[in-house]
Scaffold this motif. Structure first.
Motif, PDB file in Angstrom:
ATOM      1  N   LEU A  53       0.814  -1.217   0.000  1.00  0.00           N
ATOM      2  CA  LEU A  53       0.000   0.000   0.000  1.00  0.00           C
ATOM      3  C   LEU A  53       0.846   1.265   0.000  1.00  0.00           C
ATOM      4  N   ARG A  54       2.153   1.137   0.180  1.00  0.00           N
ATOM      5  CA  ARG A  54       3.018   2.303   0.035  1.00  0.00           C
ATOM      6  C   ARG A  54       3.220   2.572  -1.456  1.00  0.00           C
ATOM      7  N   TYR A  55       3.586   3.817  -1.784  1.00  0.00           N
ATOM      8  CA  TYR A  55       3.758   4.135  -3.204  1.00  0.00           C
ATOM      9  C   TYR A  55       4.898   3.319  -3.792  1.00  0.00           C
ATOM     10  N   LYS A  56       6.004   3.176  -3.039  1.00  0.00           N
ATOM     11  CA  LYS A  56       7.112   2.342  -3.478  1.00  0.00           C
ATOM     12  C   LYS A  56       6.974   0.963  -2.819  1.00  0.00           C
ATOM     13  N   PRO A  57       6.758  -0.070  -3.587  1.00  0.00           N
ATOM     14  CA  PRO A  57       6.678  -1.410  -2.996  1.00  0.00           C
ATOM     15  C   PRO A  57       8.052  -1.880  -2.529  1.00  0.00           C
ATOM     16  N   ASP A  58       8.069  -2.954  -1.758  1.00  0.00           N
ATOM     17  CA  ASP A  58       9.338  -3.535  -1.315  1.00  0.00           C
ATOM     18  C   ASP A  58       9.968  -4.305  -2.468  1.00  0.00           C
ATOM     19  N   LEU A  59      11.241  -4.053  -2.711  1.00  0.00           N
ATOM     20  CA  LEU A  59      11.972  -4.753  -3.763  1.00  0.00           C
ATOM     21  C   LEU A  59      12.544  -6.050  -3.218  1.00  0.00           C
ATOM     22  N   GLN A  60      12.284  -7.148  -3.907  1.00  0.00           N
ATOM     23  CA  GLN A  60      12.747  -8.478  -3.494  1.00  0.00           C
ATOM     24  C   GLN A  60      13.519  -9.125  -4.646  1.00  0.00           C
ATOM     25  N   ILE A  61      14.789  -9.447  -4.407  1.00  0.00           N
ATOM     26  CA  ILE A  61      15.601 -10.191  -5.372  1.00  0.00           C
ATOM     27  C   ILE A  61      15.962 -11.523  -4.746  1.00  0.00           C
ATOM     28  N   MET A  62      15.686 -12.610  -5.451  1.00  0.00           N
ATOM     29  CA  MET A  62      15.914 -13.949  -4.916  1.00  0.00           C
ATOM     30  C   MET A  62      17.075 -14.605  -5.658  1.00  0.00           C
ATOM     31  N   ASP A  63      18.181 -14.777  -4.961  1.00  0.00           N
ATOM     32  CA  ASP A  63      19.357 -15.421  -5.552  1.00  0.00           C
ATOM     33  C   ASP A  63      19.231 -16.931  -5.382  1.00  0.00           C
ATOM     34  N   LEU A  64      18.585 -17.568  -6.348  1.00  0.00           N
ATOM     35  CA  LEU A  64      18.414 -19.007  -6.309  1.00  0.00           C
ATOM     36  C   LEU A  64      19.533 -19.691  -7.096  1.00  0.00           C
ATOM     37  N   GLN A  65      19.724 -20.983  -6.849  1.00  0.00           N
ATOM     38  CA  GLN A  65      20.844 -21.694  -7.445  1.00  0.00           C
ATOM     39  C   GLN A  65      20.781 -21.730  -8.972  1.00  0.00           C
ATOM     40  N   ASP A  66      19.566 -21.733  -9.514  1.00  0.00           N
ATOM     41  CA  ASP A  66      19.438 -21.865 -10.968  1.00  0.00           C
ATOM     42  C   ASP A  66      19.245 -20.526 -11.675  1.00  0.00           C
ATOM     43  N   THR A  67      19.479 -19.405 -10.995  1.00  0.00           N
ATOM     44  CA  THR A  67      19.273 -18.101 -11.627  1.00  0.00           C
ATOM     45  C   THR A  67      20.102 -17.953 -12.896  1.00  0.00           C
ATOM     46  N   ALA A  68      21.388 -18.277 -12.810  1.00  0.00           N
ATOM     47  CA  ALA A  68      22.255 -18.152 -13.987  1.00  0.00           C
ATOM     48  C   ALA A  68      21.798 -19.081 -15.105  1.00  0.00           C
ATOM     49  N   ASP A  69      21.329 -20.267 -14.743  1.00  0.00           N
ATOM     50  CA  ASP A  69      20.908 -21.242 -15.760  1.00  0.00           C
ATOM     51  C   ASP A  69      19.675 -20.764 -16.508  1.00  0.00           C
ATOM     52  N   VAL A  70      18.670 -20.231 -15.773  1.00  0.00           N
ATOM     53  CA  VAL A  70      17.446 -19.806 -16.469  1.00  0.00           C
ATOM     54  C   VAL A  70      17.681 -18.529 -17.269  1.00  0.00           C
ATOM     55  N   MET A  71      18.554 -17.653 -16.777  1.00  0.00           N
ATOM     56  CA  MET A  71      18.903 -16.473 -17.571  1.00  0.00           C
ATOM     57  C   MET A  71      19.593 -16.896 -18.856  1.00  0.00           C
ATOM     58  N   LYS A  72      20.508 -17.840 -18.744  1.00  0.00           N
ATOM     59  CA  LYS A  72      21.195 -18.342 -19.926  1.00  0.00           C
ATOM     60  C   LYS A  72      20.211 -18.977 -20.899  1.00  0.00           C
ATOM     61  N   LYS A  73      19.258 -19.732 -20.372  1.00  0.00           N
ATOM     62  CA  LYS A  73      18.250 -20.372 -21.216  1.00  0.00           C
ATOM     63  C   LYS A  73      17.433 -19.330 -21.969  1.00  0.00           C
ATOM     64  N   HIS A  74      17.048 -18.271 -21.273  1.00  0.00           N
ATOM     65  CA  HIS A  74      16.259 -17.202 -21.892  1.00  0.00           C
ATOM     66  C   HIS A  74      17.038 -16.522 -23.019  1.00  0.00           C
ATOM     67  N   LEU A  75      18.273 -16.164 -22.751  1.00  0.00           N
ATOM     68  CA  LEU A  75      19.057 -15.445 -23.744  1.00  0.00           C
ATOM     69  C   LEU A  75      19.438 -16.334 -24.915  1.00  0.00           C
ATOM     70  N   GLU A  76      19.732 -17.598 -24.648  1.00  0.00           N
ATOM     71  CA  GLU A  76      20.044 -18.515 -25.744  1.00  0.00           C
ATOM     72  C   GLU A  76      18.840 -18.716 -26.654  1.00  0.00           C
ATOM     73  N   GLU A  77      17.636 -18.721 -26.078  1.00  0.00           N
ATOM     74  CA  GLU A  77      16.437 -18.831 -26.909  1.00  0.00           C
ATOM     75  C   GLU A  77      16.294 -17.602 -27.805  1.00  0.00           C
ATOM     76  N   LEU A  78      16.555 -16.421 -27.255  1.00  0.00           N
ATOM     77  CA  LEU A  78      16.482 -15.200 -28.066  1.00  0.00           C
ATOM     78  C   LEU A  78      17.497 -15.244 -29.207  1.00  0.00           C
ATOM     79  N   VAL A  79      18.701 -15.705 -28.920  1.00  0.00           N
ATOM     80  CA  VAL A  79      19.726 -15.800 -29.959  1.00  0.00           C
ATOM     81  C   VAL A  79      19.307 -16.794 -31.036  1.00  0.00           C
TER      82      VAL A  79
END
Length: 669
Positions: free
Chosen positions: A294-320
């Motif tokens: 309900l605040r104008y600025k919501p709380d920012l949450q970043i989740m460093d999970l073990q597969d973060t690099a893997d899913v980012m790589k998967k996303h970018l490789e699909e774009l390529v």
């Protein structure tokens, strides 16, 4: 490509069948029957006569969107209204403007279902159909860019439209699964002429004349159906590599060949040259979210999970693999609230270090501060080599192969992929359009779109309308900074309009987007209802604690009493002092309670609750723990109780899911 049926007549045979008969479609027309009792879908033999007692509906059907199963019945969704948006290369492109929903179960009424859960689910479907911008064509594949269509033209010649559609932008793919399964699983019937792919996006087509050359400028955007949703309830990436608010935007330039003065055009498609320039946008490919409190600025949450690099790589490789090399342009602020997202993005990009992927940061707000929007040219200069190398697609009439191929795309993102992204994408599109016109010799070296007022005005309006449509779909209001896109200037009036739009976004994002997100999840198949309305009662009941539900009532009543007190007669200046003190105290306590427990008053999605994000306590970054009570994220028992009302029973495509809440594990079915 096999064309689709453009108009259908609907016949009903009592409570037994729905029969769809194509109109003016040749002598060997095959009608389609849906048996209401069994749900069986049958393509009839050519010229099968109608049953004796079949009754025709007065409404013309312009296409079948698909079938959806709710808790009491399956329903057929039909397009009953359409608007011609333009004629592109001889093909009509339509927007769906009206829909009808027909139940298969004869005991269920669409307008007054006898169970409130079914009524709620039907309301979600209707709101999604009314609120979306749905496009389709009967003989042109709206889901695919021009270059992709050319690359598969031989294969597509003998295929149905749905078979060639880009699965990402085939918005009603889940709804069409019953018709597709009836086709794929049965060699004796091909329902391809009835399967209508629909795109959630924008389409704008305008004629232009420059130095005697007739042209058409077209802008198409396509929204991905994967990880679809609203601004704060769908952020970042999922485990399949899909990102929120992913849009492909294609700018087409169609140029007619030189003609003699006074000659008349005799065909819909006499364009000697067809050019296409494609850009993409999408959320920062991390596990992250902004938690409304309900605040104008919501709380920012970043989740460093073990597969973060893997899913980012998967996303970018699909774009390529789809588009070629990628230039990743990030416009996220390098200071303040957004900085952790920028830092995490850059950290993981450096870690995966992919070939054919280049990251470029541009400090938009710092470079363009004090309304210096001309400073976007700095980014254009930085990206000039990428734009030159990636190029654009060009197909000339009479040529067996394209003159040019687009070898990559610019992937732009800001925090929401809306306002800053819109401004930058429009600037890149203008730079490319200038280059295309110069390369074709239509305008001289050094000239540009802005030197031709009519063309410049159409270009600006197209991109501004496109920006507003994407912003409305994701953020709940028109795009900010659109005055610059429309006029090439940033004005104080535009700043005031942006303020109103920001207020509208705040209200919608906090109080209305939960139901809108549920509608996305229901229509795209991310959540599938059980065949028992009793299992979904959580959708229509408020299971929050009594004190939580009562505080807004106390606040409203206190405000009413304060207003009423202003009208009461006074015998002295102090006669109502204690009266006002009582109600002001109650109002203040109520508002403070609501602010401290803000997440309990946000309109959260109910079909796929976000408790795994709201109460995440693993590695990563959290800007604050507002809205969770006085103890924030420390009281595990309070978390468990709150999670219980946030996460009603649910059934999704992924089945049973374990949600980690620090030391708490809640099994959600």
């Amino acid at each position: 490509m096999k064309p689709l049926h453009q108009r259908l007549h609907l016949y009903t045979e009592g409570d037994d069948t729905y029969i769809f008969v194509p109109v003016d479609d040749g002598i060997d027309t095959q009608s389609l029957t849906i048996h209401r009792s069994s749900g069986e879908i049958v393509l009839n033999r050519p010229n099968t006569p109608l049953p004796t007692y079949a009754r025709r509906s007065p409404r013309t059907i312009y296409g079948i969107v698909g079938l959806i199963s709710l808790s009491l019945s399956e329903y057929v969704i039909l397009v009953t209204g359409r608007e011609l948006r333009g004629r592109l290369m001889g093909h009509d492109i339509y927007r769906a403007t009206d829909f009808d929903i027909l139940p298969l179960n004869p005991n269920v009424s669409v307008h007054s279902p006898h169970h409130p859960v079914e009524g709620h689910l039907l309301a979600l479907v209707r709101s999604h159909l009314r609120g979306g911008h749905f496009l389709f064509g009967y003989s042109w594949d709206v889901t695919r860019r021009l270059q992709a269509q050319w690359e598969t033209q031989e294969l597509a010649a003998h295929k149905s439209l749905w078979e060639m559609a880009d699965d990402r932008f085939f918005w009603n793919r889940f709804l069409q699964s019953r018709l597709i399964d009836a086709t794929v699983g049965n060699a004796k019937q091909d329902l391809g002429k009835y399967i209508l792919p629909i795109v959630y996006g924008t389409f704008d087509l305008r004629a232009a004349f420059v130095h005697g050359r007739h042209m058409q400028l077209c802008l198409i955007s396509r929204r991905s159906r994967f990880r679809a949703g609203t601004r704060y309830f769908r952020r970042g990436i999922d485990r399949e590599g899909n990102v929120a608010n992913f849009n492909e935007t294609e700018q087409l330039l169609l140029v007619e060949g030189p003609t003699t003065p006074g000659a008349q055009r005799t065909s819909d498609d006499l364009f000697a040259t067809k050019l296409s320039f494609v850009q993409v946008r999408g959320s920062v490919p991390l596990y992250w979210a902004e938690v409304n409190t309900l605040r104008y600025k919501p709380d920012l949450q970043i989740m460093d999970l073990q597969d973060t690099a893997d899913v980012m790589k998967k996303h970018l490789e699909e774009l390529v693999s789809i588009y070629g090399e990628q230039a990743l342009v990030s416009l996220v602020n390098q200071k303040g609230h957004e900085q952790p997202v920028k830092d995490a993005y850059e950290r993981y990009i450096a870690e995966i270090n992919l070939p054919n992927v280049r990251y470029e940061y541009f400090d938009f707000h710092n470079e363009c501060r004090k309304m210096r929007w001309d400073r976007i040219s700095v980014l254009i200069d930085i990206l000039k080599d990428d734009l030159e190398r990636q190029g654009y697609f060009q197909l000339d009439a009479g040529q067996a192969i394209p003159t040019k191929i687009q070898k990559g795309t610019v992937r732009t993102n800001c925090m929401d992929n809306l306002d800053r992204t819109n401004v930058v994408q429009a600037a890149l599109a203008k730079w490319t359009l200038n280059k295309q016109l110069r390369d074709l010799g239509i305008i001289p070296p050094g000239a540009g779109v802005d030197d031709y007022e009519a063309l410049s005005k159409d270009f600006r309006e197209m991109w501004a309308d496109h920006a507003d449509a994407i912003a409305n779909a994701y953020g709940g209001s028109g795009a900010l900074k659109s005055d610059f896109t429309r006029t090439n200037k940033r004005t104080r009036k535009g700043l005031l309009e942006d303020g109103l739009k920001s207020v509208m976004r705040y209200l919608k994002n906090n109080y209305f987007d939960g139901a809108r997100q549920d509608a996305f999840d229901l229509v795209t198949g991310a959540w599938i209802p059980r065949k028992s309305p009793a299992a979904s009662l959580f959708l229509i009941t408020d299971v929050r604690p009594l004190i939580t539900r009562s505080v807004p009532v106390v606040a409203s009543f206190s405000l009413f009493m304060i207003c009423a007190g202003l009208t009461l007669p006074r015998s002295s200046d102090y006669s109502l002092f204690y009266y006002f003190m009582l109600w002001f105290t109650l109002l203040t306590i109520s508002l403070v309670f609501i602010l401290i427990h803000g997440i309990d008053y946000v309109s959260w999605p109910r079909l796929i609750p976000l408790i795994d994000v709201i109460y995440y306590s693993g590695p990563g970054f959290r800007s604050a723990h507002h809205g969770k009570g006085l103890n924030g994220n420390k009281d595990k028992m309070a978390i468990a109780k709150r999670a219980r009302w946030l996460a009603g029973p649910r059934r999704s495509k992924v089945g049973v899911e374990e949600l980690e809440l620090g030391d708490i594990k809640k099994r959600v079915d």
